[in-house]
Design a protein around this motif. Structure first.
Motif, PDB file in Angstrom:
ATOM      1  N   THR A   3      -2.285   3.527  -7.917  1.00  0.00           N
ATOM      2  CA  THR A   3      -1.479   2.767  -6.965  1.00  0.00           C
ATOM      3  C   THR A   3      -1.209   1.356  -7.459  1.00  0.00           C
ATOM      4  N   THR A  54       1.345   5.435  -0.081  1.00  0.00           N
ATOM      5  CA  THR A  54       0.299   6.230  -0.718  1.00  0.00           C
ATOM      6  C   THR A  54      -0.585   6.865   0.343  1.00  0.00           C
ATOM      7  N   GLY A  71      -7.406   3.644  -5.828  1.00  0.00           N
ATOM      8  CA  GLY A  71      -6.225   2.817  -6.010  1.00  0.00           C
ATOM      9  C   GLY A  71      -5.852   2.450  -7.425  1.00  0.00           C
ATOM     10  N   THR A 122      -4.450   8.513  -3.131  1.00  0.00           N
ATOM     11  CA  THR A 122      -4.758   7.129  -3.504  1.00  0.00           C
ATOM     12  C   THR A 122      -6.059   7.036  -4.275  1.00  0.00           C
TER      13      THR A 122
END
Length: 216
Positions: free
Chosen positions: A87, A104, A84, A81
Motif C-alpha cells: 500500500t 485497500t 501496508g 492490505t
C-alpha cells in the motif's frame, strides 16, 4: 528548474518499509499454526494470520510504484492490505503523480489498525482509504471506475474479487496479482491467461512472480 519527487526515499517511508520488511523475515516462524486453515472461517483465518506480514517483495513494490506512476490511475484498489508494505508503494506513486486515491481492504482488525497507524506516520493517510472487513462485501459498493487493481489477499479469493470488480474495469486497465507460484492462485491465472475472458496477461519474474494483466 524541475524538482523530481520520489516519496519512496522520504525518511519516514524508508524507515517504515525497512521495519516491516525486517519483521516479515519472521513470517516462516508464524505460519506453522495455519496448517489447518481449511477448517477456519475467513475471519478466523485473518485473525490467525495477524502476525504474518506476507509482503510483496522489495523489487515487486518498486515495480508497482513504476506502473502506477506510468498509468496515473484516479482510483486504485488493493485486495489485501496486511501491514501496508504494498500500500505504501501504491500511495507513494499516487502522491508523486499528484492525483489518485488508494482503496485497500483488510479483514484483520489488528493489521488494519497497524496499517492506518503507519499510513498516518508516513503522511500518506490522506491518499489511502482502508476498508476493514470481507473484501467481497466492502468492495461491492464501489461505483467509480477502478483504474488499477492489485490483488494480494488470500489467493483463492483473487478471482472472485476480480470478477466482482470487472464491471468497473475499462479497457486498458492493469490488474496485477502477486505470488504466481502459489497453487491457490491457479484458477485466477487460468482465467486471466485466457484471452476470451478479456485480458492479455504476462508473468513478470520478480521473487514469487507478478502476473500483469491488461483489460482488453
Amino acid at each position: 528548474m524541475t524538482t523530481n519527487t520520489l516519496t519512496l526515499t522520504e525518511p519516514g517511508v524508508v524507515a517504515a518499509l525497512a521495519r516491516m520488511f525486517d519483521a516479515a523475515e519472521r513470517d516462516g516462524q508464524n505460519t506453522q499454526h495455519l496448517t489447518e486453515r481449511d477448517t477456519l472461517t475467513p475471519q478466523q483465518l485473518a485473525d490467525a494470520a495477524q502476525d504474518i506480514y506476507m509482503p510483496i517483495s522489495a523489487d515487486g513494490g518498486k515495480l508497482l510504484y513504476n506502473l502506477v506512476r506510468a498509468t496515473r490511475p484516479a482510483q486504485l484498489v488493493e485486495f489485501g492490505t496486511s501491514y501496508g508494505i504494498s500500500t505504501l508503494h501504491l500511495a507513494a506513486a499516487v502522491r508523486d503523480n499528484g492525483t489518485g486515491h488508494v482503496i485497500t481492504t483488510e479483514m484483520s482488525r489488528t493489521k488494519a489498525a497497524a496499517a492506518r497507524h503507519t499510513f498516518a506516520d508516513t503522511g500518506l493517510d490522506d491518499v489511502i482509504t482502508v476498508l476493514e472487513g470481507d473484501a467481497l462485501q466492502t468492495l461491492a459498493g464501489l461505483e467509480n471506475p477502478v483504474d488499477f487493481l492489485f490483488l494480494d489477499g488470500w489467493k483463492d479469493l483473487c478471482l472472485p474479487v476480480l470478477q466482482l470488480l470487472e464491471p468497473l474495469l475499462a479497457p486498458g486497465t492493469l490488474v496485477v496479482a502477486d505470488d504466481v507460484e502459489l497453487p491457490d492462485l491457479a484458477p485466477y491465472l487460468d482465467y486471466v491467461r485466457d484471452t476470451t475472458n478479456g485480458y492479455h496477461s504476462v508473468t513478470f519474474p520478480v521473487e514469487d512472480g507478478l502476473e500483469i494483466s491488461c483489460r482488453l
